[in-house]
Write a protein that holds these residues in place. Sequence first.
Motif, PDB file in Angstrom:
ATOM      1  N   TYR A  91     -18.382 -42.731 -42.995  1.00 45.91           N
ATOM      2  CA  TYR A  91     -19.168 -41.478 -42.188  1.00 45.91           C
ATOM      3  C   TYR A  91     -18.562 -42.215 -40.635  1.00 45.91           C
ATOM      4  N   TYR A  92     -18.631 -41.185 -39.674  1.00 43.04           N
ATOM      5  CA  TYR A  92     -18.841 -41.387 -38.239  1.00 43.04           C
ATOM      6  C   TYR A  92     -20.119 -41.375 -37.997  1.00 43.04           C
ATOM      7  N   ASP A  93     -20.514 -42.221 -36.831  1.00 43.93           N
ATOM      8  CA  ASP A  93     -21.713 -42.321 -36.244  1.00 43.93           C
ATOM      9  C   ASP A  93     -22.507 -40.726 -35.657  1.00 43.93           C
ATOM     10  N   PHE A  94     -23.431 -40.454 -36.168  1.00 50.28           N
ATOM     11  CA  PHE A  94     -24.252 -39.253 -35.588  1.00 50.28           C
ATOM     12  C   PHE A  94     -25.259 -39.492 -35.048  1.00 50.28           C
ATOM     13  N   LYS A  95     -25.616 -38.496 -33.991  1.00 50.28           N
ATOM     14  CA  LYS A  95     -26.924 -38.415 -33.526  1.00 50.28           C
ATOM     15  C   LYS A  95     -27.290 -36.801 -33.559  1.00 50.28           C
ATOM     16  N   ARG A  96     -28.909 -36.770 -33.655  1.00 50.48           N
ATOM     17  CA  ARG A  96     -29.434 -35.665 -33.834  1.00 50.48           C
ATOM     18  C   ARG A  96     -29.538 -35.206 -32.514  1.00 50.48           C
ATOM     19  N   ILE A  97     -29.325 -33.642 -32.353  1.00 52.32           N
ATOM     20  CA  ILE A  97     -29.445 -33.326 -31.063  1.00 52.32           C
ATOM     21  C   ILE A  97     -30.854 -32.887 -30.943  1.00 52.32           C
ATOM     22  N   ASP A  98     -31.344 -32.769 -29.743  1.00 61.22           N
ATOM     23  CA  ASP A  98     -32.790 -32.410 -29.371  1.00 61.22           C
ATOM     24  C   ASP A  98     -33.076 -31.181 -28.669  1.00 61.22           C
ATOM     25  N   LYS A  99     -31.900 -30.390 -28.458  1.00 64.37           N
ATOM     26  CA  LYS A  99     -32.154 -29.014 -27.977  1.00 64.37           C
ATOM     27  C   LYS A  99     -31.027 -28.180 -28.244  1.00 64.37           C
ATOM     28  N   ASP A 100     -31.078 -26.975 -27.904  1.00 63.29           N
ATOM     29  CA  ASP A 100     -29.992 -26.018 -27.888  1.00 63.29           C
ATOM     30  C   ASP A 100     -29.710 -25.850 -29.513  1.00 63.29           C
ATOM     31  N   PHE A 101     -30.779 -25.718 -30.366  1.00 63.17           N
ATOM     32  CA  PHE A 101     -30.670 -25.360 -31.905  1.00 63.17           C
ATOM     33  C   PHE A 101     -29.953 -23.993 -32.127  1.00 63.17           C
ATOM     34  N   SER A 102     -28.932 -24.111 -32.833  1.00 65.91           N
ATOM     35  CA  SER A 102     -28.439 -22.756 -33.151  1.00 65.91           C
ATOM     36  C   SER A 102     -27.911 -22.760 -34.492  1.00 65.91           C
ATOM     37  N   CYS A 103     -28.155 -21.516 -35.262  1.00 67.71           N
ATOM     38  CA  CYS A 103     -27.774 -21.213 -36.584  1.00 67.71           C
ATOM     39  C   CYS A 103     -27.890 -19.635 -36.878  1.00 67.71           C
TER      40      CYS A 103
ATOM     41  N   ARG B 216     -36.642 -17.819 -38.666  1.00 64.52           N
ATOM     42  CA  ARG B 216     -36.121 -17.159 -37.537  1.00 64.52           C
ATOM     43  C   ARG B 216     -36.761 -17.540 -36.159  1.00 64.52           C
ATOM     44  N   ASN B 217     -38.012 -17.689 -36.284  1.00 67.37           N
ATOM     45  CA  ASN B 217     -38.929 -17.818 -35.105  1.00 67.37           C
ATOM     46  C   ASN B 217     -38.569 -19.283 -34.747  1.00 67.37           C
ATOM     47  N   GLN B 218     -38.149 -20.210 -35.397  1.00 66.00           N
ATOM     48  CA  GLN B 218     -37.578 -21.480 -35.172  1.00 66.00           C
ATOM     49  C   GLN B 218     -36.608 -21.470 -34.143  1.00 66.00           C
ATOM     50  N   PHE B 219     -35.663 -20.554 -34.173  1.00 71.35           N
ATOM     51  CA  PHE B 219     -34.493 -20.335 -33.338  1.00 71.35           C
ATOM     52  C   PHE B 219     -34.917 -19.586 -31.846  1.00 71.35           C
ATOM     53  N   TYR B 220     -35.887 -18.858 -32.169  1.00 69.17           N
ATOM     54  CA  TYR B 220     -36.332 -17.911 -30.864  1.00 69.17           C
ATOM     55  C   TYR B 220     -37.216 -19.011 -29.849  1.00 69.17           C
ATOM     56  N   THR B 221     -38.034 -19.783 -30.517  1.00 67.15           N
ATOM     57  CA  THR B 221     -38.903 -20.731 -29.889  1.00 67.15           C
ATOM     58  C   THR B 221     -38.187 -22.305 -29.625  1.00 67.15           C
ATOM     59  N   GLN B 222     -37.254 -22.452 -30.302  1.00 75.86           N
ATOM     60  CA  GLN B 222     -36.315 -23.584 -30.236  1.00 75.86           C
ATOM     61  C   GLN B 222     -37.313 -24.949 -30.713  1.00 75.86           C
ATOM     62  N   LYS B 223     -38.402 -24.618 -31.444  1.00 79.74           N
ATOM     63  CA  LYS B 223     -39.407 -25.532 -31.997  1.00 79.74           C
ATOM     64  C   LYS B 223     -39.050 -25.746 -33.414  1.00 79.74           C
ATOM     65  N   MET B 224     -38.083 -26.506 -34.012  1.00 83.24           N
ATOM     66  CA  MET B 224     -37.699 -26.646 -35.246  1.00 83.24           C
ATOM     67  C   MET B 224     -38.747 -27.174 -36.137  1.00 83.24           C
ATOM     68  N   ASP B 225     -38.926 -26.723 -37.394  1.00 81.39           N
ATOM     69  CA  ASP B 225     -39.909 -27.188 -38.430  1.00 81.39           C
ATOM     70  C   ASP B 225     -38.995 -27.321 -39.431  1.00 81.39           C
ATOM     71  N   ILE B 226     -38.895 -26.335 -40.572  1.00 80.41           N
ATOM     72  CA  ILE B 226     -38.276 -26.291 -41.697  1.00 80.41           C
ATOM     73  C   ILE B 226     -36.793 -26.914 -41.664  1.00 80.41           C
ATOM     74  N   CYS B 227     -36.195 -26.259 -40.418  1.00 82.26           N
ATOM     75  CA  CYS B 227     -34.494 -26.701 -40.376  1.00 82.26           C
ATOM     76  C   CYS B 227     -34.387 -28.084 -39.544  1.00 82.26           C
ATOM     77  N   LYS B 228     -35.413 -28.909 -39.160  1.00 84.89           N
ATOM     78  CA  LYS B 228     -35.521 -29.719 -38.319  1.00 84.89           C
ATOM     79  C   LYS B 228     -34.474 -30.863 -38.319  1.00 84.89           C
ATOM     80  N   ASP B 229     -34.317 -31.244 -39.412  1.00 85.36           N
ATOM     81  CA  ASP B 229     -33.515 -32.188 -39.793  1.00 85.36           C
ATOM     82  C   ASP B 229     -32.300 -31.909 -40.707  1.00 85.36           C
ATOM     83  N   CYS B 230     -31.788 -30.581 -40.443  1.00 86.87           N
ATOM     84  CA  CYS B 230     -30.481 -30.217 -41.229  1.00 86.87           C
ATOM     85  C   CYS B 230     -29.275 -31.051 -40.450  1.00 86.87           C
TER      86      CYS B 230
END
Length: 335
Positions: A226-238, A286-300
């Motif tokens: 694996y490459y080294d990864f860093k979790r993003i902390d903004k601009d969550f998009s899916c 969907r509201n996670q992406f409107y508010t950019q406050k990740m909950d269920i998908c936060k560690d995807c």
Amino acid sequence: MKIKRYIAKIIGTGNAFRAKYQFRYRKPDSIRIDICAVCNAKCPFCPREYMPEGRKKGFMSIERYEQLLVEARNMEISKLKLYITSEPSLHPDFDEMINLAKRMNFKIFISTNASTIYKHIDAFKKIDVIQFSVEGWDKESYEKYRTPLKFDRVFNSMKQYLDQARSVNQLTSIHLPLTKNTNLEKFMLLWGDMVDQVRIDFMQPANIYSQGVMDAGMNDLLAEDYYDFKRIDKDFSCFDPFEEITVGYDGKILLCCLDFSGSYELGHIDDGLQAVHTSESMKKIRNQFYTQKMDICKDCSSFYKPSKEAVEAVRDQIDTFERLHKVRAKILFQG
């Protein structure tokens, strides 16, 4: 795409999602169905390694499948993706399922490890977009990532099929998840003249649904890959919660194509696709992406990114290869 990113940067990712989806209802344009839960490979990087045993076996009945297609067509869904957790061609009614979808004028997408393609050549010719899953650039590397499949058999099956299907109006591609050890030059020289495209990204951690959230984990067997990864902390998009409905082999509605466990309660196709798509549970996601406050998908794993240096190094490899070699396949890489 650059214009959309520019707009999102100006107004913010959450507001861009609101503008696109919340202020005007948009129907999903694709349905993804896991027609079976069986796979003949045990790839160490695959989320199947962490799936509950009870979800690793089973087949969707042809009757339920037809019911789904009819309902999807009534919702004006035109794209059908027949893959999530398994090798779809292992379904005993695979050929009939392809024929049925074709008669209903779906654009059919499939991802396959190509190990059984020789048994279903006529059916595969009716598929619009085929993605082949092959990670190796020689026998040793292929059989490391695609155990217990055999390189020679898969390579020859792919070549046989693609030679026969040259005149078919069909897009063929290979998905290559890069590791630190991938020999990109050898990979492209081996596979590059077989398909139309090679889509390159980084081998991501596997998603595991645990205690109400998606959690990303890496297989210790591939620790050096694996490459080294860093979790993003903004601009969550899916776009999956907005544009696609994902269905497990048992009719259970899944969170997305990365939800191999099927543990999150989103409903069942017996509730109706329209009802599920507009449910309160889906609105919460969907509201996670409107508010950019990740909950269920936060560690995807989709929110884990490699370093800029790693991305640039891969771009340099691609540029060097394209300068030195000419192959049929177009290389697609966004980093």
